[in-house]
Scaffold this motif. Sequence first.
Motif, mmCIF file in Angstrom:
data_model
loop_
_atom_site.group_PDB
_atom_site.id
_atom_site.type_symbol
_atom_site.label_atom_id
_atom_site.label_comp_id
_atom_site.label_asym_id
_atom_site.label_seq_id
_atom_site.Cartn_x
_atom_site.Cartn_y
_atom_site.Cartn_z
ATOM 1 N N GLY A 1 0.715 -1.248 0.041
ATOM 2 C CA GLY A 1 0.005 -0.113 0.132
ATOM 3 C C GLY A 1 0.734 1.286 -0.019
ATOM 4 N N GLY B 1 0.161 3.439 -2.943
ATOM 5 C CA GLY B 1 -1.143 4.510 -3.018
ATOM 6 C C GLY B 1 -1.278 5.392 -1.758
ATOM 7 N N TRP B 2 -0.539 5.208 -0.799
ATOM 8 C CA TRP B 2 -0.498 6.011 0.365
ATOM 9 C C TRP B 2 0.381 7.350 -0.142
ATOM 10 C CZ3 TRP B 2 4.102 7.727 2.200
ATOM 11 C CH2 TRP B 2 4.400 8.601 3.400
ATOM 12 N N ARG C 1 -3.961 -0.339 -11.173
ATOM 13 C CA ARG C 1 -4.769 -0.468 -10.278
ATOM 14 C C ARG C 1 -4.925 0.632 -8.902
ATOM 15 N NH1 ARG C 1 -3.700 -6.110 -11.063
ATOM 16 N NH2 ARG C 1 -2.211 -6.124 -9.449
ATOM 17 N N THR C 2 -3.350 0.949 -8.591
ATOM 18 C CA THR C 2 -3.068 1.913 -7.749
ATOM 19 C C THR C 2 -3.773 3.401 -7.982
ATOM 20 O OG1 THR C 2 -0.992 1.007 -6.853
ATOM 21 C CG2 THR C 2 -1.332 3.318 -6.567
ATOM 22 N N GLU D 1 -5.978 3.644 -10.298
ATOM 23 C CA GLU D 1 -7.490 3.641 -10.428
ATOM 24 C C GLU D 1 -8.367 3.836 -8.957
ATOM 25 O OE1 GLU D 1 -7.997 0.056 -12.418
ATOM 26 O OE2 GLU D 1 -7.560 0.848 -14.432
ATOM 27 N N ARG D 2 -7.738 3.141 -7.942
ATOM 28 C CA ARG D 2 -8.184 3.125 -6.658
ATOM 29 C C ARG D 2 -8.073 4.667 -5.986
ATOM 30 N NH1 ARG D 2 -5.516 -1.424 -5.607
ATOM 31 N NH2 ARG D 2 -3.550 -0.514 -4.805
ATOM 32 N N LEU D 3 -7.336 5.475 -6.778
ATOM 33 C CA LEU D 3 -7.218 7.069 -6.211
ATOM 34 C C LEU D 3 -7.937 7.881 -7.107
ATOM 35 C CD1 LEU D 3 -5.462 7.833 -3.717
ATOM 36 C CD2 LEU D 3 -4.806 5.613 -4.626
ATOM 37 N N TYR E 1 -4.259 8.056 -17.654
ATOM 38 C CA TYR E 1 -5.367 8.393 -16.546
ATOM 39 C C TYR E 1 -5.275 9.821 -16.110
ATOM 40 C CZ TYR E 1 -5.562 3.208 -15.693
ATOM 41 O OH TYR E 1 -5.669 1.887 -15.776
#
Length: 163
Positions: free
Chosen positions: A102, A105-106, A136-137, A139-141, A159
């Motif tokens: 993580g 992402g953080w 994926r990171t 997209e999650r954000l 993106y």
Amino acid sequence: MPELIVPTPRLHRAWLDAHAEWGPGLHEDGFGLLPTDDVYSTAGFAAWTARLSGPPERATCRWIVEDGQVRGGIALRHEFDDYVQWAGHIGFGIRPSARRRGLAGWALGEMLREARGIGLNRVLLVCATNNLASARTIERLGGVFEEVRDTAFGPVRRYWIDL
């Protein structure tokens, strides 16, 4: 607990350990490493970190540090210029042994706050089409897929994140 820090020569050995883990080349996204940078000598490393930590007219560079170890790097590019057109406003990389925890992402969340703070309303992020973890990171954000675009370094997924 991880932290984002300004690049510093005091972590020379720790940065070299991370660099060695990636293997040869300049592929550590987020570190702002150029082919002309001498990261092996003490003086060269100090010059490089001084450049990265200097006045952030064009970019803000941070290292992801945890327990005295450099786990990765992240850079926020401030202007939408030709370089950002293909590399994105934000580039990040996590050393192989620190992945899947993580940290990316953080760090991306922290840098998105920084982007908002300097007045950006929208940022472009790109990743190689085969880098599904980064996709994926992003997209999650909140990253919204735009397209796949061919670049000199191969095809990338583009993106946008609205701030």
